[in-house]
Design a protein around this motif. Sequence first.
Motif, short mmCIF file in Angstrom:
data_model
loop_
_atom_site.label_atom_id
_atom_site.label_comp_id
_atom_site.label_asym_id
_atom_site.label_seq_id
_atom_site.Cartn_x
_atom_site.Cartn_y
_atom_site.Cartn_z
N LEU A 336 0.75 -1.19 0.15
CA LEU A 336 -0.07 -0.06 -0.25
C LEU A 336 0.73 1.35 -0.10
CD1 LEU A 336 -3.13 -0.55 2.50
CD2 LEU A 336 -2.94 -0.04 -0.09
N VAL A 386 -1.03 14.89 2.26
CA VAL A 386 -1.81 14.31 3.37
C VAL A 386 -1.42 12.78 3.37
CG1 VAL A 386 -4.09 13.56 3.95
CG2 VAL A 386 -3.78 15.96 3.01
N MET A 389 2.16 12.34 4.61
CA MET A 389 2.05 12.36 5.91
C MET A 389 1.61 11.12 6.81
SD MET A 389 0.92 16.44 6.76
CE MET A 389 0.24 16.89 5.75
N LEU A 391 -1.85 10.70 6.74
CA LEU A 391 -2.75 10.97 7.73
C LEU A 391 -4.27 10.60 7.07
CD1 LEU A 391 -2.24 14.63 8.58
CD2 LEU A 391 -2.01 12.47 9.96
N PRO A 392 -5.33 10.11 7.45
CA PRO A 392 -6.28 9.51 6.85
C PRO A 392 -6.99 10.63 6.20
CG PRO A 392 -6.78 9.86 9.12
CD PRO A 392 -5.25 10.44 9.23
N PRO A 393 -7.79 10.09 5.27
CA PRO A 393 -8.18 8.75 4.99
C PRO A 393 -7.14 8.21 3.78
CG PRO A 393 -9.51 10.15 3.62
CD PRO A 393 -8.70 11.01 4.43
N PHE A 397 -2.03 6.45 4.82
CA PHE A 397 -2.58 6.35 6.48
C PHE A 397 -2.73 4.74 6.57
CE2 PHE A 397 -6.45 5.62 9.09
CZ PHE A 397 -5.68 5.62 10.18
N THR A 398 -3.56 3.99 5.68
CA THR A 398 -3.93 2.73 5.79
C THR A 398 -2.38 1.87 5.69
OG1 THR A 398 -4.21 2.88 3.40
CG2 THR A 398 -6.05 2.28 5.14
N LYS A 400 0.41 3.13 6.65
CA LYS A 400 1.05 3.20 7.97
C LYS A 400 0.28 2.27 9.15
CE LYS A 400 2.40 7.54 9.86
NZ LYS A 400 2.01 8.69 10.55
N TRP A 401 -0.81 2.32 8.92
CA TRP A 401 -1.61 1.75 9.89
C TRP A 401 -1.24 -0.16 9.97
CZ3 TRP A 401 -5.56 2.27 13.67
CH2 TRP A 401 -6.22 1.19 14.07
N GLY A 469 -7.35 5.07 0.78
CA GLY A 469 -7.68 4.28 2.13
C GLY A 469 -9.04 3.80 2.07
N PHE A 470 -9.98 4.25 1.27
CA PHE A 470 -11.35 3.56 1.41
C PHE A 470 -11.45 2.40 0.83
CE2 PHE A 470 -12.34 8.11 2.43
CZ PHE A 470 -13.09 7.99 3.67
N SER A 472 -8.73 0.30 0.33
CA SER A 472 -7.50 -0.36 0.57
C SER A 472 -7.98 -1.67 0.61
CB SER A 472 -7.01 -0.17 1.94
OG SER A 472 -6.53 1.07 1.91
N GLU A 473 -9.12 -2.30 1.24
CA GLU A 473 -9.46 -3.82 1.43
C GLU A 473 -9.60 -4.40 0.14
OE1 GLU A 473 -11.07 -7.26 3.00
OE2 GLU A 473 -12.04 -6.13 1.52
N ASP B 66 -15.59 -3.02 5.32
CA ASP B 66 -14.17 -2.92 5.61
C ASP B 66 -13.19 -2.26 4.93
OD1 ASP B 66 -14.38 -4.86 7.65
OD2 ASP B 66 -13.71 -6.99 6.49
N MET B 67 -12.26 -1.43 5.70
CA MET B 67 -11.24 -0.58 5.08
C MET B 67 -10.33 -1.29 4.93
SD MET B 67 -11.42 3.25 5.87
CE MET B 67 -9.74 4.23 5.16
N LEU B 68 -9.68 -1.97 5.77
CA LEU B 68 -8.55 -2.78 5.61
C LEU B 68 -8.88 -4.35 6.30
CD1 LEU B 68 -5.85 -0.33 7.24
CD2 LEU B 68 -5.86 -1.69 4.88
N PRO B 69 -8.27 -5.25 5.89
CA PRO B 69 -8.85 -6.61 6.67
C PRO B 69 -8.72 -6.45 8.08
CG PRO B 69 -6.80 -6.73 5.08
CD PRO B 69 -7.22 -5.42 5.23
N ILE B 137 -10.03 8.96 11.55
CA ILE B 137 -9.84 9.25 10.23
C ILE B 137 -10.45 10.73 10.30
CG2 ILE B 137 -11.06 9.25 7.82
CD1 ILE B 137 -10.67 6.40 8.36
#
Lengths: 487, 498, 492
Positions: A336, A386, A389, A391-393, A397-398, A400-401, A469-470, A472-473, B66-69, B137
């Motif tokens: 990602l 953004v 950095m 930062l979400p969304p 960000f994802t 980094k998460w 980010g939205f 990502s899944e 789901d945004m991420l798993p 977010i």
Amino acid sequence: MTPWLMAGLLFTPLAWAVLTLFPAFRLGRVLTRLGILAQFLVAAGLWMTVAQDGGFYYPLGGWKAPLGIELRVDGLAVTFVVLTAVVACACGWHAGDYLSPETGRHRYFWPLFWFLWAGLNGVWLGADLFNLYVGLELISLCSVGLVALAGNVGALRAAIRYLLAALLGSLAYLLGVALIYGQFGSLSLAGIQALVASAESFPGAGVGLFIMILGLALKTALFPLHGWLPPAHGIAKSPVSALLSALVVKASFYIAARLWLALGEELGSFVLAQAVGVAGALAVILGSWLAFCQSRLKQVVAYSSVAQIGYLFLLFPLTFGVPDSVVQLAQQGIALQVISHALAKAAMFLAAGNLILSVGSNRVEALAGVSRFLPFSLFSFALAGVSLMGLPPSGGFTAKWLLLQASLASGQWWWLAVLLLGGLLSAAYVFRIYRASFVESRGQDQFYHPPRVLEAIPMMLALMSLCLGFVSEPVLAVMSLPFEEGG
Amino acid sequence: MASGALLPVFALMTSLLASLIIFTLPEDRGRVRTLVNIGAALIKLALVAVMIRGVAIGQEYLLAFDMLPGVEFVLRADALAMLFAGLSALLWLLTTIYAIGYLEASPNRSRFFGFFSLCVASTMGIALAGNLFTFFIFYEMLTLSTYPLVVHRGTPKALRAGRNYLIYTLTGGAVLLLGIVCLHGLVGDLRFQEGGHFAGAGPELRGALPWVFFLLVSGLGVKAALVPLHGWLPQAMVAPAPVSALLHAVAVVKAGAFGIVRVVFEVFGLESAQSMGLLSVLVVVASVTILYGSAMALYQVDLKRRLAFSTISQVSYIVLGLCLFGPVGAAGGLVHLVNQGIMKITLFFCAGNYAETLGAHRIDELDGAGKRMPGTSVAFTIAAFGMIGAPPLAGFITKWMLGIGALAEGMDWVVGVLILSSVLNAAYFLPILHRLWFRERTTPWPKEYRWGRLETSVWLFWPPLMTAVMTMAIGVFAAMPFSPLAWVILIVSREVAL
Amino acid sequence: MNAVAPHLLLLSVVLPFGALALALWPGGRFFYRYTLPWLPLPALCLGMLAPDSSLELPWLLNGGLWLVDDLRRTFLVVTALVWSVSGLFAVGYLKRVHQTRFCVFWTLTLAGNLGLIVAADIASFYSFFALMTFAGYGLVVHEGTVDANRAGRIYLAMAVAGEMAILAGLLMSAELADSARLSDLPGAIARSEQRDLIVLLLLAGFGVKAGLPLLHFWLPLAHPVAPTPASAVLSGAMIKAGLLGWMLTLPFGEVSMPVWGNALVLLGVLGALGGAALGLGQRRAKAVLAYSSISQMGLMVLMVGAALAEARQAGTLLAVVALYGLHHGLAKGSLFLSTALALPERRSGRWLLWGLIALPGLSLAGLPFTSGSAAKLAMKDVLAPPDYHFAMASWLPAFMSAGAVATMLLILRFLQVQNQGAARGDNVLCLWLGWAASLLASVLLFWVLPWPESVPDKRWLHEMLAGAWGLTWPMLLAIGSAAVVACLFRQR
């Protein structure tokens, strides 16, 4: 269907490269735009195919390995193919309006661009070490050419420097390949992986892997081997910088990552993994700091690349000696990160190009008052920021998460600090630009306003990185599709 | 399901779309911009009203994917969300009206209103977020969209304030993120849930949870301006008055406080947070903040700066209420979420009016302003008394509930804090009121504008009066259905399951 | 009347708020001051005519309840009357400068004062109390002089402190009682472990308003600097709000608290005598009257102390305190108004006016056949030592006599200062009317109002005659000593 797609994917760029070799800039532009569309459709089609049926090996011309060239078409590869299509599409289109047709040398942009694209696709799909090397070399040479396209003395100097670094990196890689081949007698990644897993000991293989990674790290501009990158990326034309930062450096990283994921567990060591991680961490922190200190806009963005590349190398420690679930998290996070950085950085370079074009200076202070009259490009720049950095969304960000989760789950909590600090430092340099644009200048609107197209393209890229980010899944779902032998 | 899931999204989208439209509008299309602004605000208010009705009869609006798993994006309208959403929708309308008047004929209005709407969209998202991930977010989105508002004027002072604002809030955001990730690592994705998740947490969790709580609250505490994390707030008041009003009343500061409410109530749960001893620390922090903010406010000569320190103090009432362990105290804290918002926005509107109409920024420039601007001054007076906690105004309801809550749980010293803080509030507000009403004006105003028949522009005149009337109504009609207090009691009864 | 009463109740409180609307447009502002005398009239009707009645306002605050009962009726009458006559006086008194501002604060203070009397739930009681306190500030500092601002500052500081003490006390007792009604508080306080703390808080909180010695500092500063009609309502009506606050919240009749009783009696004496002593040194008529108020409140504090010490006697005592408050309010209101009167040029007229001005004063001192005499007799009657068992009980008669002497001395001092300071000339009609109405109210009203059942009626001729000597000797003593002092000064 699939053979057509594969053929389209690999041969269109080469064909167009040849096609655009001779015409003048404007004709090249028309041709290229047609090609871009075709290529984009092919990439999307392939992605759909893989998303439906899963990944496969594709023997080129029906000749299977080890005799022929076999391509590995899996979720990850195809995602990167699409990414390349998107970014290249945007940069190519942008370049058509950004580069001045009057300058004669600009017509060489088109063939170089197409060769580069071909090389990139080759790298994403390559399944054996030598093919990867070929792709890599093609990319390097094209990139150097593109940098030199700027034409002035500085650009030539930067290009030469880049060339030397790239060659050195390639040589190191080749040396590593030789060592590995000497050990295993095979160049196919899958084959080597199988051999390694067979529990024999291969004394020289570890060294080979190390040398290859070193070479690739040099090409990826991992700190402290980053010296060549900022001048090259900073001085090149904006669409070129965007291509280089978004895709080219990712190619060498992609190879390193594939090598590591296939062989790292057996051939690597904890120290090596951590050392690469530390280099990455230093890149994140020092790169951000250096970016903060730059006085020229594109230098800021270029150093930001150094920093962002640092994140990628956290893949090494986070996948070594940890449970499979963590490996999965880290892989997804890095993928990602690659995607979001590619989109964001391309957007940022293109937007920076617009900004420079309109204020007529590449200094950061020159941006005073821009936020009043040129908000669109500035906005693209900020949205891309953004993502950088984290930062979400945004996709940043994802990514980094996932990396945070991975480092927490692996027990290597020190990377948490790097990730968070890196985010803050990148905020520092992004907002420095932003802040400069908010300074109220007395004067009226004396800025050059670039054409709408030039403004729209970075905005689209930035929005994509933001909205990544939205989605990502689903993106990750395709990436981790089960791999289907044969195909 | 269909309409139920979409309502929260629509509520979010109204201001998001408004923001996008406004960004693309040229600077000189003032009328269209005004139309979009106010139209969106009205639509949003209507949507929120529909949802409030629905929630009151037990309906739930939920959107999740789901945004991420393993990580969900959840929008959910529950009673607590509607408290905050209702507040921000209402005050957004008023602040928009005010801002239109305030920024009349000043540059960069498209930019301003674009970010302004974005800021409200984030606030709405914060209200409707159904888990910590989603909350984060929008929390960060808020940081980003308020920065341009803070530095709007582009002066060196504003830019400096903006820089500090970012340093504080982004660092706070990073800490919060760390907390959320740690929590996620411990127990996975947690939706907000009435009563919290850790009622029966085993000992292995009890070791780690306090640290997570610490991370979460200190991350949120930056925006909530808990001492010692408050440094950005007094500086941020260089922003234009409507921004300060929004920042202090609904958006930023409240986002932090609201986050703490969510964490305490719906992640940890009041009882388990208490049994882990987490709240005892927080109550001390909140008390210190209350007193510190009030004491510092005494020394400020700039009106808006004084109001800013007052905010620091007042917002901590919310936190204080949560930490009083009991339902009554919790209700007091929650109702202050609304009360403080309405009162503080009135004060900032008025401060803006004085600055715009008379050019008076410092408190000693306000002598005799009551005669020149009676409407504004009446609004200011009412809100100031509300802040002091004088009955029957909004602030009194808070103080009363907090006091009763504290006594009911045997924390008598909290009453002392409340009393002392009220005295300090009186000490810094009453002299202003004296100047307004009982000092004679001898010198001309620093920079006076005439607006014709009214004391100031129509756009500036009505919003503070309306919020002042609300300040009174909230207090006087506290026992009515759908009053903030009644709503808060509904929330608390669902949270604590009385 | 029964059906009308709740509406009247609502009207009494809402009417002043409604009058605020007059400030909104120029015509209304011109007209505003003429409404001042009429605003308290519904409340007056309510106090004089209405039977016990109550009004539930469930939507108000924590659930509102307003009612009228015997105690409140007495307070309503005095409050409404004093406000009404002072309002009439104010019509003539007001100058053009800041007139609307004055009217607004006047109306708000009035609303608070009336509201707190009828309020029977904690929240609205406290709300009206606070409204009166804070709006009263506007009356105190109206003149805008240095003195007024200083007095205002001290008024406000002490008022805020008082409000906070009340808030704390109410919070604690409300939490204990778990009720929103004032009537539940005394019982809850009596049963509480923290009884002493709560009593202290409430005593001190309301004591600020009631001019309790040591909490009185604002009073002699604020009452004189306010415009005269405002002084009249401050001393005549608002000061009683503190008294009412005590009566409604403290645990009278629930439990005997001799310690508090003794302390209050001592404080009362301190106020009665000390206030008089300080008052004698004042050079301004209104300052003398302000100290006289402290002194008179001291006597009431003394009775309150006795009531606190003896639970059995509390009911009777409080009824007498209310009576005394009624008498003092009307008399003090009239006295304050008279300070702004200019005396006629003609000698005979001047003497006549002097006599009339002095009448409420003498009534305060207990001149037979005045309201004061009846109140004092009733007070003596219920404070008879045998009924009391706390330490200070045996001293009560002596204290009362000393108080009477002090009162008379203060009145003499007032007359002297007033004589020196008063202007000569004509008065506006409304000044005359307002003052005359206050005088009439003070002299006559006491005789027509219903007398509380628990107290033997002292208004009959034979009662008066029987108590005459007891009432007059302190006056004579005071006159004698004043004469001696005057001679001494003249010789010097």
